[in-house]
Motif scaffolding. Sequence first.
Motif, PDB file in Angstrom:
ATOM      1  N   GLY A  27      57.219  38.182  34.302  1.00 27.43           N
ATOM      2  CA  GLY A  27      56.562  36.880  34.358  1.00 27.43           C
ATOM      3  C   GLY A  27      55.504  36.865  35.438  1.00 27.43           C
ATOM      4  O   GLY A  27      55.796  37.121  36.622  1.00 27.43           O
ATOM      5  N   ALA A  28      54.282  36.566  35.066  1.00 26.64           N
ATOM      6  CA  ALA A  28      53.138  36.702  35.979  1.00 26.64           C
ATOM      7  C   ALA A  28      53.052  35.569  36.994  1.00 26.64           C
ATOM      8  O   ALA A  28      53.570  34.467  36.791  1.00 26.64           O
ATOM      9  CB  ALA A  28      51.846  36.749  35.168  1.00 26.64           C
ATOM     10  N   ALA A  29      52.348  35.849  38.063  1.00 27.01           N
ATOM     11  CA  ALA A  29      52.014  34.840  39.059  1.00 27.01           C
ATOM     12  C   ALA A  29      50.887  33.947  38.530  1.00 27.01           C
ATOM     13  O   ALA A  29      50.247  34.249  37.516  1.00 27.01           O
ATOM     14  CB  ALA A  29      51.590  35.500  40.365  1.00 27.01           C
ATOM     15  N   LEU A  30      50.640  32.866  39.226  1.00 26.45           N
ATOM     16  CA  LEU A  30      49.612  31.900  38.845  1.00 26.45           C
ATOM     17  C   LEU A  30      48.247  32.571  38.759  1.00 26.45           C
ATOM     18  O   LEU A  30      47.799  33.212  39.720  1.00 26.45           O
ATOM     19  CB  LEU A  30      49.583  30.765  39.876  1.00 26.45           C
ATOM     20  CG  LEU A  30      48.651  29.593  39.602  1.00 26.45           C
ATOM     21  CD1 LEU A  30      49.153  28.774  38.414  1.00 26.45           C
ATOM     22  CD2 LEU A  30      48.558  28.693  40.843  1.00 26.45           C
ATOM     23  N   ALA A  69      47.566  42.266  32.458  1.00 22.75           N
ATOM     24  CA  ALA A  69      47.121  43.645  32.671  1.00 22.75           C
ATOM     25  C   ALA A  69      47.445  44.141  34.076  1.00 22.75           C
ATOM     26  O   ALA A  69      47.627  45.347  34.286  1.00 22.75           O
ATOM     27  CB  ALA A  69      45.619  43.755  32.409  1.00 22.75           C
ATOM     28  N   PHE A  70      47.529  43.233  35.022  1.00 23.07           N
ATOM     29  CA  PHE A  70      47.870  43.607  36.393  1.00 23.07           C
ATOM     30  C   PHE A  70      49.239  44.273  36.459  1.00 23.07           C
ATOM     31  O   PHE A  70      49.499  45.090  37.350  1.00 23.07           O
ATOM     32  CB  PHE A  70      47.841  42.362  37.288  1.00 23.07           C
ATOM     33  CG  PHE A  70      48.210  42.613  38.722  1.00 23.07           C
ATOM     34  CD1 PHE A  70      47.359  43.315  39.554  1.00 23.07           C
ATOM     35  CD2 PHE A  70      49.411  42.150  39.235  1.00 23.07           C
ATOM     36  CE1 PHE A  70      47.702  43.553  40.889  1.00 23.07           C
ATOM     37  CE2 PHE A  70      49.767  42.377  40.558  1.00 23.07           C
ATOM     38  CZ  PHE A  70      48.909  43.076  41.387  1.00 23.07           C
ATOM     39  N   ALA A  82      59.913  47.041  28.394  1.00 20.03           N
ATOM     40  CA  ALA A  82      59.329  45.962  29.197  1.00 20.03           C
ATOM     41  C   ALA A  82      58.318  45.168  28.379  1.00 20.03           C
ATOM     42  O   ALA A  82      57.605  45.729  27.540  1.00 20.03           O
ATOM     43  CB  ALA A  82      58.659  46.530  30.444  1.00 20.03           C
ATOM     44  N   LEU A  83      58.266  43.877  28.639  1.00 15.01           N
ATOM     45  CA  LEU A  83      57.318  42.967  27.991  1.00 15.01           C
ATOM     46  C   LEU A  83      56.485  42.264  29.045  1.00 15.01           C
ATOM     47  O   LEU A  83      57.024  41.719  30.018  1.00 15.01           O
ATOM     48  CB  LEU A  83      58.052  41.919  27.160  1.00 15.01           C
ATOM     49  CG  LEU A  83      58.742  42.372  25.877  1.00 15.01           C
ATOM     50  CD1 LEU A  83      59.649  41.272  25.351  1.00 15.01           C
ATOM     51  CD2 LEU A  83      57.718  42.748  24.823  1.00 15.01           C
ATOM     52  N   THR A  84      55.164  42.272  28.870  1.00 19.69           N
ATOM     53  CA  THR A  84      54.255  41.465  29.675  1.00 19.69           C
ATOM     54  C   THR A  84      53.613  40.428  28.757  1.00 19.69           C
ATOM     55  O   THR A  84      53.609  40.584  27.537  1.00 19.69           O
ATOM     56  CB  THR A  84      53.156  42.315  30.325  1.00 19.69           C
ATOM     57  OG1 THR A  84      52.326  42.878  29.289  1.00 19.69           O
ATOM     58  CG2 THR A  84      53.744  43.439  31.165  1.00 19.69           C
TER      59      THR A  84
END
Length: 289
Positions: free
Chosen positions: A34-37, A42-43, A58-60
């Motif tokens: 789970g990404a940051a704000l 892609a990061f 893994a899932l992004t």
Amino acid sequence: MAAGLRLELSAGDGSSVVAHRFDAAAPAGVVVIGAALAVPQAFYFDFAAWLAQQGFTALTFDYRGVGHAAPRSLRGFRANIDDWIRHDYEAVVVEARRLAGGRPLTVVGHSMGAQLVPLLPSAREVDAMVAVAGGSGHWRGFMPPMWPFMLAMHHVAVPVALPVAGYFPGRRLKMIGDLPSGVMRQWRRWCLHPDYLVGVEPGAREAYARAAFPMLSLSFTDDRMMPQRNVEALHAHLPGVRRETRRFSPADAGGPIGHMGFFRRRYRDSLWPVALDWIAARRRGAEAT
């Protein structure tokens, strides 16, 4: 940078969620990142690909308005954090549970990506969470030298920029990143409340109280955007969570970490194994029960 397999998942409101899946040959479990704000998925590709090499699929994914899910212009684009929780994040967790079958489902949440997990409709499907720099964004929890920046953002930049630009032009302002107006308005309300999202969102306090998954909390001494007092402040609202805490300095990691550094490839031999070992231990514990 490995990109994984691109997926378009169907969200509950009929929209599509752009995700990428990194497959392990014989997965021991599934990990959602789970990404940051304002941080595009892609990061996290390097970390996701490395997890797959270590035996965890893994899932992004991108929240709407960010990365692959951003329109050509954010001006007037309608989205808020509720959409991110109920539709975008939720769709990925549901897909991850399907992929996992009976194997453990872990979320590695970065900053906001950790904050939102207890609010997910399928939060009970999460078997464990690694919170990377996850905590409150309340402005007073920051060190005093950061107060002018935080107050200028919330009381000047946001109120002026949103009606003028029709979105938050964070890249031009050198504040976080570009975000839909609705997202920035909602996050601003959180940051101005001492209890952050728990004190603002209806039902959030109760959702946090229901959370019962084990959690590894990783924080960093040189992280100016997530001081330890804010980590502790938010986690205090998780009474049912069994939490382990690890705090690292640049000397521990072999270089500066800050708010973003954990996911950089240079830390694959120092910091990444800390998360992997903990996730693997949870998997072994699940097999033993």
